[in-house]
Scaffold this motif. Structure first.
Motif, PDB file in Angstrom:
ATOM      1  N   LEU A  14       0.830  -1.207   0.000  1.00 15.65           N
ATOM      2  CA  LEU A  14       0.000   0.000   0.000  1.00 15.65           C
ATOM      3  C   LEU A  14       0.865   1.259   0.000  1.00 15.65           C
ATOM      4  N   ALA A  64       2.978  -5.236  -4.496  1.00 15.24           N
ATOM      5  CA  ALA A  64       3.009  -5.578  -3.078  1.00 15.24           C
ATOM      6  C   ALA A  64       3.900  -6.814  -2.988  1.00 15.24           C
ATOM      7  N   THR A  68       4.906  -8.077  -0.514  1.00 13.43           N
ATOM      8  CA  THR A  68       4.303  -8.830   0.597  1.00 13.43           C
ATOM      9  C   THR A  68       3.713 -10.151   0.109  1.00 13.43           C
TER      10      THR A  68
HETATM   11  C1  PLP Z   1      -3.685  -5.854  -5.317  1.00 11.48           C
HETATM   12  C2  PLP Z   1      -3.053  -5.407  -4.045  1.00 11.48           C
HETATM   13  N1  PLP Z   1      -2.256  -4.344  -4.076  1.00 11.48           N
HETATM   14  C3  PLP Z   1      -1.660  -3.883  -2.969  1.00 11.48           C
HETATM   15  C4  PLP Z   1      -1.844  -4.503  -1.751  1.00 11.48           C
HETATM   16  C5  PLP Z   1      -1.223  -3.944  -0.521  1.00 11.48           C
HETATM   17  O1  PLP Z   1      -0.182  -4.712  -0.059  1.00 11.48           O
HETATM   18  P1  PLP Z   1       0.286  -4.645   1.442  1.00 11.48           P
HETATM   19  O2  PLP Z   1      -0.599  -5.556   2.221  1.00 11.48           O
HETATM   20  O3  PLP Z   1       1.712  -5.052   1.426  1.00 11.48           O
HETATM   21  O4  PLP Z   1       0.128  -3.217   1.886  1.00 11.48           O
HETATM   22  C6  PLP Z   1      -2.668  -5.631  -1.677  1.00 11.48           C
HETATM   23  C7  PLP Z   1      -2.887  -6.318  -0.385  1.00 11.48           C
HETATM   24  O5  PLP Z   1      -3.766  -7.120  -0.223  1.00 11.48           O
HETATM   25  C8  PLP Z   1      -3.297  -6.092  -2.858  1.00 11.48           C
HETATM   26  O6  PLP Z   1      -4.118  -7.161  -2.839  1.00 11.48           O
END
Ligand code: PLP
Length: 391
Positions: free
Chosen positions: A84, A203, A205
């Motif tokens: 995010l 992301a 993550t």
């Molecule tokens: C498509 C998408 N973009 C961005 C993010 C954000 O990632 P983070 O959880 O690392 O902030 C997510 C998280 O679920 C996501 O699904």
């Protein structure tokens, strides 16, 4: 001064200082932790060509950036503390008060919340276009003040695909920037920058880190002006990633292809099976030939991730909960891209303003992990049996 003449406090402060302990060579680069970087001499304090502060400037950051540049085939990459923060950083780096942003209606919820809240307060207006809008339809909404078009393909809840090369070409012709949330394809199966996109956001993550234990994000670009704006944003806001998290990202990168290929193959197997189940109305997965986004996926992507949606036939919320609560191998939890399978009920979080979301029944999202897909299928079948009982 001899060691014995020093106070114990001084001795303990100096333990391990210097290069003496860097004598061993490990397979992975050494993990340095440091805010302060020591300069070799006084003249270097203000004249060093090397980094002078540890913010995103340690060896592990450099190695991760190098890997991500190769992955996204981009000239410039900046790291962020989460997906995010990469999304919001990419936007903030290039917009200013008075600008106008066009965003796809299926965009990740927190991205929408940032646009409608924070960006709006800063005097940047966001308008949403339908997830299936063509490049011409999107460009017909663009005006003098339109600075950026924000895309996400496929959408991470409802999996609509956009014609990114056509949208990027049309936007570039009008001097409008484009950004793509590229988390689903992870830079491996789709490289937005190669298709003329200004900012490719991930992301990390999710699939890159891959173990549901780190937050990390990246933004890639090959546009020099955008690269400078991103670098300035990171420097000006101190968006610094911890070396431990960067290390995890780097470790994840090394196995990304193997894991993603496995996620993709298992995901497709489970998705195909679901299409044959009587409780299922449709499966939203761009690699399925009947999916509305299949032609774009086939043309532009080289593989599919393990995240997709399932629309059930009409069912009460209690039945959906009975289905989810019966699952033993799927955890119930947000996020995706980790080694473990996850399921969520999506309807409560779907927000649309351009075109209302309508479906025949409840929408479930599945993250297919690295388990044996036959076991996942058996687990889902048991869940669907519970759905019938709960109906
Ligand atoms: C498509 C998408 N973009 C961005 C993010 C954000 O990632 P983070 O959880 O690392 O902030 C997510 C998280 O679920 C996501 O699904």
């Amino acid at each position: 001064m001899s060691d014995q003449a020093k106070g114990i406090a001084t001795t303990l402060i100096q333990v391990g200082a210097g290069d003496r302990l860097l004598r061993t060579r490990t397979v992975a680069p050494p993990l340095q932790r440091g805010s302060t970087l020591l300069m070799p001499d006084a003249a270097s304090l203000y004249a060093s060509q090397n980094p002078t502060y540890g913010m995103n400037a340690l060896g592990v950051h450099e190695a991760l950036v190098e890997g991500l540049k190769a992955l996204e085939r981009a000239a410039h990459v900046e790291l962020f503390t989460s997906g995010l923060s990469a999304v919001t950083g990419a936007i903030m780096a290039v917009v200013k008060t008075g600008d106008d942003l066009l965003a796809v209606d299926s965009v990740y919820g927190p991205t929408r919340r940032f646009c409608d809240g924070y960006l709006a307060r800063m005097g940047v207006r966001t308008r949403y276009f339908p997830a299936h809008a063509t490049a011409e339809e999107i460009m017909s909404l663009a005006g003098e003040r339109t600075r950026l078009i924000f895309l996400e393909s496929p959408g991470s809840l409802t999996f609509e695909m956009q014609d990114i090369p056509a949208i990027a070409a049309a936007a570039n012709a009008r001097g409008i920037l484009t950004a793509v949330d590229n988390t689903w394809a992870s830079g491996l199966y789709f490289r937005p920058v190669e298709h003329g996109v200004s900012l490719s956001i991930q992301a990390l993550t999710k699939y890159v880190c891959g173990h549901s234990d780190v937050f990390l994000g990246s933004v890639a670009t090959s546009d020099p002006a955008v690269g400078r704006a991103l670098a300035d944003f990171v420097k000006d806001t101190g968006a610094s990633v911890s070396p431990d998290d960067a290390f995890q990202g780097l470790r994840g990168l090394r196995t990304l292809e193997v894991r993603l290929n496995h996620h993709g193959a298992s995901g497709l197997k489970v998705a195909e099976w679901l299409t044959t189940q009587p409780e299922v109305s449709r499966v939203m997965h761009p690699a399925l030939p009947d999916d509305p986004g299949h032609a774009l996926w086939r043309r532009d992507f080289t593989g599919a991730a393990g995240l997709f949606g399932v629309v059930l036939k009409s069912a009460a919320v209690a039945a959906v909960h009975a289905f989810l609560d019966r699952l033993r191998l799927f955890g119930l939890g947000f996020s995706w891209g980790g080694y473990e399978s996850l399921a969520i009920h999506c309807d409560p979080q779907i927000k649309r303003t351009a075109v209302p979301w309508r479906a025949e029944g409840p929408l479930i999202r599945l993250n297919i992990g690295l388990e044996d897909p036959d076991d996942l299928i058996a687990d889902l079948r048991a869940g669907l049996d519970a759905l019938n009982v709960g109906a």
